[in-house]
Scaffold this motif. Sequence first.
Motif, PDB file in Angstrom:
ATOM      1  N   SER A  79       0.988  -1.255  -0.100  1.00 16.56           N
ATOM      2  CA  SER A  79      -0.224   0.255  -0.217  1.00 16.56           C
ATOM      3  C   SER A  79       0.947   1.725  -0.117  1.00 16.56           C
ATOM      4  CB  SER A  79      -0.656  -0.140   1.598  1.00 16.56           C
ATOM      5  OG  SER A  79      -1.734  -1.698   1.200  1.00 16.56           O
ATOM      6  N   THR A  80       1.758   1.443   0.364  1.00 14.88           N
ATOM      7  CA  THR A  80       2.773   2.515   1.167  1.00 14.88           C
ATOM      8  C   THR A  80       3.663   2.670   0.095  1.00 14.88           C
ATOM      9  OG1 THR A  80       3.518   1.662   3.768  1.00 14.88           O
ATOM     10  CG2 THR A  80       4.680   3.612   2.396  1.00 14.88           C
ATOM     11  N   ALA A  81       3.683   1.519  -0.792  1.00 17.80           N
ATOM     12  CA  ALA A  81       4.784   1.795  -2.276  1.00 17.80           C
ATOM     13  C   ALA A  81       4.503   2.235  -3.547  1.00 17.80           C
ATOM     14  CB  ALA A  81       5.349   0.199  -2.912  1.00 17.80           C
ATOM     15  N   ARG A  86      -3.101   4.871   4.670  1.00 20.84           N
ATOM     16  CA  ARG A  86      -2.905   3.288   5.323  1.00 20.84           C
ATOM     17  C   ARG A  86      -3.350   3.645   6.978  1.00 20.84           C
ATOM     18  NH1 ARG A  86       1.856   1.950   6.982  1.00 20.84           N
ATOM     19  NH2 ARG A  86       0.096  -0.303   7.347  1.00 20.84           N
ATOM     20  N   SER A  87      -3.788   5.025   7.068  1.00 19.32           N
ATOM     21  CA  SER A  87      -3.945   4.899   8.206  1.00 19.32           C
ATOM     22  C   SER A  87      -4.692   4.238   9.339  1.00 19.32           C
ATOM     23  CB  SER A  87      -4.080   6.705   8.502  1.00 19.32           C
ATOM     24  OG  SER A  87      -3.399   7.624   7.992  1.00 19.32           O
ATOM     25  N   SER A  88      -4.241   4.227  10.736  1.00 16.01           N
ATOM     26  CA  SER A  88      -5.709   3.009  11.515  1.00 16.01           C
ATOM     27  C   SER A  88      -6.714   3.321  11.234  1.00 16.01           C
ATOM     28  CB  SER A  88      -4.431   3.198  12.607  1.00 16.01           C
ATOM     29  OG  SER A  88      -5.960   2.304  13.134  1.00 16.01           O
ATOM     30  N   VAL A 119      -6.216  -2.597  -2.941  1.00 12.38           N
ATOM     31  CA  VAL A 119      -6.992  -2.745  -1.652  1.00 12.38           C
ATOM     32  C   VAL A 119      -6.103  -2.238  -1.111  1.00 12.38           C
ATOM     33  CG1 VAL A 119      -7.917  -4.126  -0.873  1.00 12.38           C
ATOM     34  CG2 VAL A 119      -9.259  -3.794  -3.632  1.00 12.38           C
ATOM     35  N   PRO A 120      -5.950  -1.734  -0.164  1.00 13.95           N
ATOM     36  CA  PRO A 120      -4.861  -1.112   0.724  1.00 13.95           C
ATOM     37  C   PRO A 120      -4.775  -2.035   1.931  1.00 13.95           C
ATOM     38  CG  PRO A 120      -6.266   0.699   1.297  1.00 13.95           C
ATOM     39  CD  PRO A 120      -7.122  -0.275  -0.074  1.00 13.95           C
ATOM     40  N   ALA A 121      -4.525  -2.206   2.835  1.00 11.02           N
ATOM     41  CA  ALA A 121      -3.778  -2.847   4.006  1.00 11.02           C
ATOM     42  C   ALA A 121      -3.688  -1.946   5.213  1.00 11.02           C
ATOM     43  CB  ALA A 121      -3.044  -3.967   4.497  1.00 11.02           C
ATOM     44  N   THR A 122      -4.179  -1.780   6.464  1.00 15.58           N
ATOM     45  CA  THR A 122      -3.445  -0.897   7.299  1.00 15.58           C
ATOM     46  C   THR A 122      -3.409  -2.186   9.097  1.00 15.58           C
ATOM     47  OG1 THR A 122      -5.940  -0.717   8.178  1.00 15.58           O
ATOM     48  CG2 THR A 122      -5.501   0.643   6.915  1.00 15.58           C
ATOM     49  N   ILE A 123      -2.965  -1.565   9.678  1.00 10.82           N
ATOM     50  CA  ILE A 123      -2.715  -2.025  10.887  1.00 10.82           C
ATOM     51  C   ILE A 123      -3.745  -3.275  11.104  1.00 10.82           C
ATOM     52  CG2 ILE A 123      -2.540  -0.459  12.433  1.00 10.82           C
ATOM     53  CD1 ILE A 123       0.304  -2.895  12.756  1.00 10.82           C
ATOM     54  N   ASP A 124      -4.861  -2.895  11.003  1.00  7.91           N
ATOM     55  CA  ASP A 124      -5.832  -3.141  11.843  1.00  7.91           C
ATOM     56  C   ASP A 124      -6.228  -4.683  11.908  1.00  7.91           C
ATOM     57  OD1 ASP A 124      -6.660  -0.546  12.680  1.00  7.91           O
ATOM     58  OD2 ASP A 124      -8.491  -0.451  10.873  1.00  7.91           O
ATOM     59  N   LEU A 125      -5.528  -4.516  10.264  1.00  9.43           N
ATOM     60  CA  LEU A 125      -5.268  -5.859   9.716  1.00  9.43           C
ATOM     61  C   LEU A 125      -4.826  -7.185  10.802  1.00  9.43           C
ATOM     62  CD1 LEU A 125      -6.519  -8.239   7.006  1.00  9.43           C
ATOM     63  CD2 LEU A 125      -3.797  -7.368   6.245  1.00  9.43           C
ATOM     64  N   ALA A 126      -3.363  -6.402  11.521  1.00  5.29           N
ATOM     65  CA  ALA A 126      -2.688  -6.909  12.663  1.00  5.29           C
ATOM     66  C   ALA A 126      -3.983  -8.556  13.794  1.00  5.29           C
ATOM     67  CB  ALA A 126      -1.877  -6.263  13.262  1.00  5.29           C
ATOM     68  N   GLY A 127      -4.933  -8.191  13.627  1.00  7.99           N
ATOM     69  CA  GLY A 127      -5.550  -8.799  14.073  1.00  7.99           C
ATOM     70  C   GLY A 127      -6.661  -9.412  13.923  1.00  7.99           C
ATOM     71  N   GLU A 256      14.685   2.150  -2.510  1.00  3.65           N
ATOM     72  CA  GLU A 256      14.240   3.091  -2.504  1.00  3.65           C
ATOM     73  C   GLU A 256      13.738   3.645  -2.854  1.00  3.65           C
ATOM     74  OE1 GLU A 256      18.817   4.970  -3.312  1.00  3.65           O
ATOM     75  OE2 GLU A 256      17.671   5.286  -4.698  1.00  3.65           O
ATOM     76  N   ALA A 257      12.789   2.962  -3.377  1.00  2.00           N
ATOM     77  CA  ALA A 257      11.591   3.583  -4.392  1.00  2.00           C
ATOM     78  C   ALA A 257      10.147   3.767  -2.948  1.00  2.00           C
ATOM     79  CB  ALA A 257      11.188   2.306  -5.427  1.00  2.00           C
ATOM     80  N   PRO A 258      10.097   2.696  -2.150  1.00  2.00           N
ATOM     81  CA  PRO A 258       8.782   2.386  -1.842  1.00  2.00           C
ATOM     82  C   PRO A 258       8.633   3.888  -0.707  1.00  2.00           C
ATOM     83  CG  PRO A 258       9.745   0.352  -1.687  1.00  2.00           C
ATOM     84  CD  PRO A 258      10.199   0.970  -2.615  1.00  2.00           C
ATOM     85  N   SER A 259       9.532   4.116   0.019  1.00  2.00           N
ATOM     86  CA  SER A 259       9.896   5.517   0.847  1.00  2.00           C
ATOM     87  C   SER A 259       9.584   6.910  -0.245  1.00  2.00           C
ATOM     88  CB  SER A 259      11.929   6.167   1.256  1.00  2.00           C
ATOM     89  OG  SER A 259      12.419   5.715   0.000  1.00  2.00           O
TER      90      SER A 259
END
Length: 297
Positions: A79-81, A86-88, A119-127, A256-259
């Motif tokens: 998602s970042t790249a 992708r904010s919580s 379709v992005p992922a966020t930290i919510d996906l961790a659970g 480097e690209a994703p940053s």
Amino acid sequence: MGSENGDTPIARAARSAMAVQGRSGEDSWPRPPQCRVISVANQKGGVGKTTTTVNLAASLAMHGNRVLVVDLDPQGNASTALGADRSSGDRSVYHCLVEGDSLTNLALPVEGIEGLWCVPATIDLAGAEIELVSLVAREARLKRAFAEYDYSQLDYILIDCPPSLGLLTVNAMVAADEVMIPIQCEYYALEGLGQLLRNVELVRSHLNTTLQISTILLTMYDGRTRLASQVAEEVRGHFGELVLNTVVPRSVRVSEAPSYGQSVMTYDPGSSGAMAYLDAARELAFRAETLAGSATA
């Protein structure tokens, strides 16, 4: 003499960049007869799953294919790249898997690359793995979402799997037709691969009879070392024609690209990494029939 013929390093880099951007007379690659759903999986971390997913998707879209990237990794690097927010708390693939939200509401166009969505992922996906345990048909939540999503207008769906063999990866395999495995050309490259192959077979036997391993991609190749060539030879000896001819070299530009919220295809299209992923994506597009035949043989 070279400069008189226009064959200077700068000219070669320019031609490379034009090829990646789809402006070298090869504007479009063949589209598959129906949408190919490919899970990019390997439970080992750091083998190039996300990098492979993002850059193959960008290359295919730049050459006339319509591509959706589904980020199933809680780290959200794909998602970042691709420049996705992708904010919580934002709507993400988590809401598709756990709450049954439609993919139509979640797919975001990727800025600067026509025909590419994420379709992005966020930290919510961790659970999500824990929450999925108690849900009905927990292994098929993503497949159900695909069934309800009109992807007749897509040519490829690439699913970036987490570095594990848990429920998220199983969901990806149940929803997919194909599995692509990136393998790094380093020591212990094949460690744990047997378990991944067994899991693919289990999913095929019990949950998705059409699933097949269609593609192996060699990544992080360092031509200066004998080890890299030995690993490549071993992988080709074991998997045969499933292995793409292209090998992806180690590349600072790819890292480097994703940053910058980009794939290497837009960040530095003339770099060795971009050209390698371009060649790999071209192979993927042009040899679909050959791979399908070898997989069913």
